[in-house]
Design an enzyme around this catalytic site. Structure first.
Site, PDB file in Angstrom:
ATOM      1  N   ARG A 117      21.279   2.003  -2.428  1.00  0.00           N
ATOM      2  CA  ARG A 117      20.142   1.937  -3.369  1.00  0.00           C
ATOM      3  C   ARG A 117      19.531   0.541  -3.486  1.00  0.00           C
ATOM      4  NH1 ARG A 117      23.099   5.750  -6.646  1.00  0.00           N
ATOM      5  NH2 ARG A 117      22.332   7.805  -6.052  1.00  0.00           N
ATOM      6  N   LYS A 139       6.020  -4.498   1.883  1.00  0.00           N
ATOM      7  CA  LYS A 139       5.867  -3.117   2.360  1.00  0.00           C
ATOM      8  C   LYS A 139       6.920  -2.867   3.432  1.00  0.00           C
ATOM      9  CE  LYS A 139       1.050  -1.859   1.663  1.00  0.00           C
ATOM     10  NZ  LYS A 139      -0.215  -1.538   2.350  1.00  0.00           N
ATOM     11  N   GLU A 181      -5.320  -9.716  12.950  1.00  0.00           N
ATOM     12  CA  GLU A 181      -5.000  -9.627  11.508  1.00  0.00           C
ATOM     13  C   GLU A 181      -5.493 -10.883  10.770  1.00  0.00           C
ATOM     14  OE1 GLU A 181      -3.783  -7.247   9.518  1.00  0.00           O
ATOM     15  OE2 GLU A 181      -2.701  -5.843  10.797  1.00  0.00           O
ATOM     16  N   LYS A 223      -2.843 -13.363   1.808  1.00  0.00           N
ATOM     17  CA  LYS A 223      -1.902 -12.254   1.586  1.00  0.00           C
ATOM     18  C   LYS A 223      -1.130 -12.474   0.287  1.00  0.00           C
ATOM     19  CE  LYS A 223       0.354  -8.565   3.024  1.00  0.00           C
ATOM     20  NZ  LYS A 223       0.900  -7.761   4.073  1.00  0.00           N
ATOM     21  N   GLU A 233      -0.566  -1.854  -4.398  1.00  0.00           N
ATOM     22  CA  GLU A 233      -1.788  -1.316  -3.790  1.00  0.00           C
ATOM     23  C   GLU A 233      -2.497  -0.310  -4.687  1.00  0.00           C
ATOM     24  OE1 GLU A 233      -1.533  -0.775   0.552  1.00  0.00           O
ATOM     25  OE2 GLU A 233      -2.884   0.903   0.265  1.00  0.00           O
ATOM     26  N   ARG A 237      -5.122  -4.773  -3.424  1.00  0.00           N
ATOM     27  CA  ARG A 237      -4.377  -4.828  -2.159  1.00  0.00           C
ATOM     28  C   ARG A 237      -4.966  -3.904  -1.101  1.00  0.00           C
ATOM     29  NH1 ARG A 237       2.165  -5.345  -1.227  1.00  0.00           N
ATOM     30  NH2 ARG A 237       2.032  -5.424   1.032  1.00  0.00           N
ATOM     31  N   ASN A 241      -6.239  -3.272   3.953  1.00  0.00           N
ATOM     32  CA  ASN A 241      -6.263  -2.150   4.892  1.00  0.00           C
ATOM     33  C   ASN A 241      -7.549  -2.088   5.703  1.00  0.00           C
ATOM     34  OD1 ASN A 241      -3.722  -1.244   4.131  1.00  0.00           O
ATOM     35  ND2 ASN A 241      -4.551  -0.103   2.396  1.00  0.00           N
ATOM     36  N   HIS A 244      -7.572  -0.510   9.101  1.00  0.00           N
ATOM     37  CA  HIS A 244      -6.328   0.246   9.275  1.00  0.00           C
ATOM     38  C   HIS A 244      -6.536   1.763   9.192  1.00  0.00           C
ATOM     39  CE1 HIS A 244      -4.681  -3.723   8.897  1.00  0.00           C
ATOM     40  NE2 HIS A 244      -3.439  -3.300   9.012  1.00  0.00           N
ATOM     41  N   HIS A 248      -4.829   3.185  12.244  1.00  0.00           N
ATOM     42  CA  HIS A 248      -3.616   4.016  12.188  1.00  0.00           C
ATOM     43  C   HIS A 248      -3.830   5.345  12.926  1.00  0.00           C
ATOM     44  CE1 HIS A 248      -1.551   1.996   8.465  1.00  0.00           C
ATOM     45  NE2 HIS A 248      -1.504   1.260   9.553  1.00  0.00           N
ATOM     46  N   HIS A 261      -0.340  -2.808  17.355  1.00  0.00           N
ATOM     47  CA  HIS A 261      -0.924  -2.552  16.033  1.00  0.00           C
ATOM     48  C   HIS A 261      -2.212  -3.370  15.817  1.00  0.00           C
ATOM     49  CE1 HIS A 261      -1.308  -1.753  11.802  1.00  0.00           C
ATOM     50  NE2 HIS A 261      -1.184  -3.041  11.511  1.00  0.00           N
TER      51      HIS A 261
HETATM   52  N1  GLY Z   1      -0.568  -4.662   5.692  1.00  0.00           N
HETATM   53  C1  GLY Z   1      -1.271  -4.412   4.492  1.00  0.00           C
HETATM   54  C2  GLY Z   1      -0.483  -4.743   3.266  1.00  0.00           C
HETATM   55  O1  GLY Z   1       0.559  -5.360   3.352  1.00  0.00           O
HETATM   56  O2  GLY Z   1      -0.892  -4.372   2.210  1.00  0.00           O
END
Ligand code: GLY
Length: 358
Positions: A117, A139, A181, A223, A233, A237, A241, A244, A248, A261
């Site tokens: 956990r 993330k 990025e 960031k 998010e 946040r 994206n 993305h 994705h 990526h």
């Molecule tokens: N890669 C996008 C984020 O970390 O929110």
């Protein structure tokens, strides 16, 4: 040495951008930490394992190897890691060290988030993409066949140690993919960064150490600011994206093996830019500059054979789709983006078609 504080409800920590920070790794391991579990790949270990081992001096650790590759970032590998940790005597005082690219830091972070956990994780990213994005912000997760990172959690690290020296061995394609990025960061929040990237591509592509460090620091600063404002998010946040949503879909459509990526994100940024143009949200000059800048860091692996209809269909299983409505991060100027939902599918299809077939 730029240090950026990430302040979240879960944990406050530093993202340290410093050449040679690996040599100070011991300072970031809590005094009473139990056994360390280094999650890495064999190629990263061959290149940098000795250096890490040397600077872990005296600490008890076990190395757990992950086969690497986005296609392997699956629950089954998590189980292998958990088995390895148990066999190595892990308990709740253990610390996981994610030592690799974004796939490794995502997987190591998720293993740490869920093992007994939750145990602590220290992230040491070894690719540019992981240094400027994946390893910062907590993330973590794994993929399903239907889409990227559909299972995961937020698990903030003890620290993120970003050592640009580790990039010296990075294949040029991986380095370029990471730079997309950084370009993303410029487009969403920092026109000066974008202008720097647009005007100094040759210097940056030739790996000028000062410019590499400054570019990484600029991206990590953004960031850290964004994650500190919105860890989970819920709002701000989401701007990270940019590129993305379609990116994705491209990765899933090509089974995660054809595009890195960052390359898929670059195609996704081109599609989002085209969509912003079709919606009359973005001045022509800015759209032109975005395309020019992405092009300077190319060439991208071609995507013209991908079926836009299939990509549009895939958007439905993206995490960013809520109650059937696809959310797009669209630029309204370089340095500014807006979250737009409810765009007609026809228009999305058109934007993807035009962007992938330049
Ligand atoms: N890669 C996008 C984020 O970390 O929110």
């Amino acid at each position: 040495m730029p240090v950026f504080e990430v302040k979240t409800a879960q944990r406050n920590y530093s993202a340290v951008v410093e050449r040679g920070i690996l040599r100070r790794v011991r300072e970031y391991i809590p005094e009473r930490a139990g056994k360390l579990f280094i999650v890495t790949t064999r190629d990263v270990w061959e290149l940098h394992g000795t250096a890490l081992e040397q600077h872990l001096s005296g600490a008890e650790y076990k190395t757990l190897f992950f086969p690497g590759g986005e296609a392997n970032k699956r629950l089954s590998e998590m189980e292998n890691l958990a088995d390895g940790m148990l066999a190595g005597g892990a308990d709740r005082s253990s610390v996981v060290i994610g030592f690799g690219g974004g796939i490794v830091t995502d997987l190591a972070g998720f293993a740490a988030a869920t093992f007994m956990r939750g145990v602590r994780v220290l992230q040491i990213p070894t690719t540019l993409l992981a240094q400027v994005d994946a390893a910062v912000g907590g993330k973590t997760g794994v993929n399903l066949a239907q889409g990227k990172n559909l299972i995961g959690s937020f698990h903030q690290p003890l620290a993120v140690l970003i050592d640009p020296e580790l990039l010296a061995t990075l294949p040029p394609r991986e380095y370029r993919a990471g730079l997309f990025e950084v370009i993303k960061c410029g487009i969403i929040r920092d026109r000066a960064l974008f202008n720097l990237l647009d005007s100094c591509s040759e210097t940056l592509l030739s790996f000028d150490p000062g410019l590499v460090l400054d570019s990484i620091a600029a991206a990590v600063r953004i960031k850290a600011e964004v994650v500190s404002a919105d860890e989970r998010e819920g709002d701000l946040r989401r701007i990270l994206n940019f590129g993305h949503t379609v990116g994705h879909a491209i990765e899933a459509e090509t089974a995660y093996v054809r595009f890195l990526h960052g390359e898929a994100v670059a195609w996704g940024m081109l599609a989002a830019t085209k969509l912003a143009e079709l919606l009359h949200l973005l001045p022509d000059a800015d759209a032109f500059a975005i395309r020019r800048c992405i092009c300077r860091y190319g060439p991208l692996p071609p995507a013209a054979d991908l079926d836009p209809a299939r990509l549009v269909a895939r958007l439905g299983s993206d995490k960013k789709t809520v109650q059937g409505s696809v959310h797009f991060v669209l630029p309204t100027a370089i340095g500014c983006v807006r979250i737009i939902s409810g765009v007609e599918r026809e228009l999305i299809h058109q934007a993807i078609s035009l962007a992938l077939r330049p």
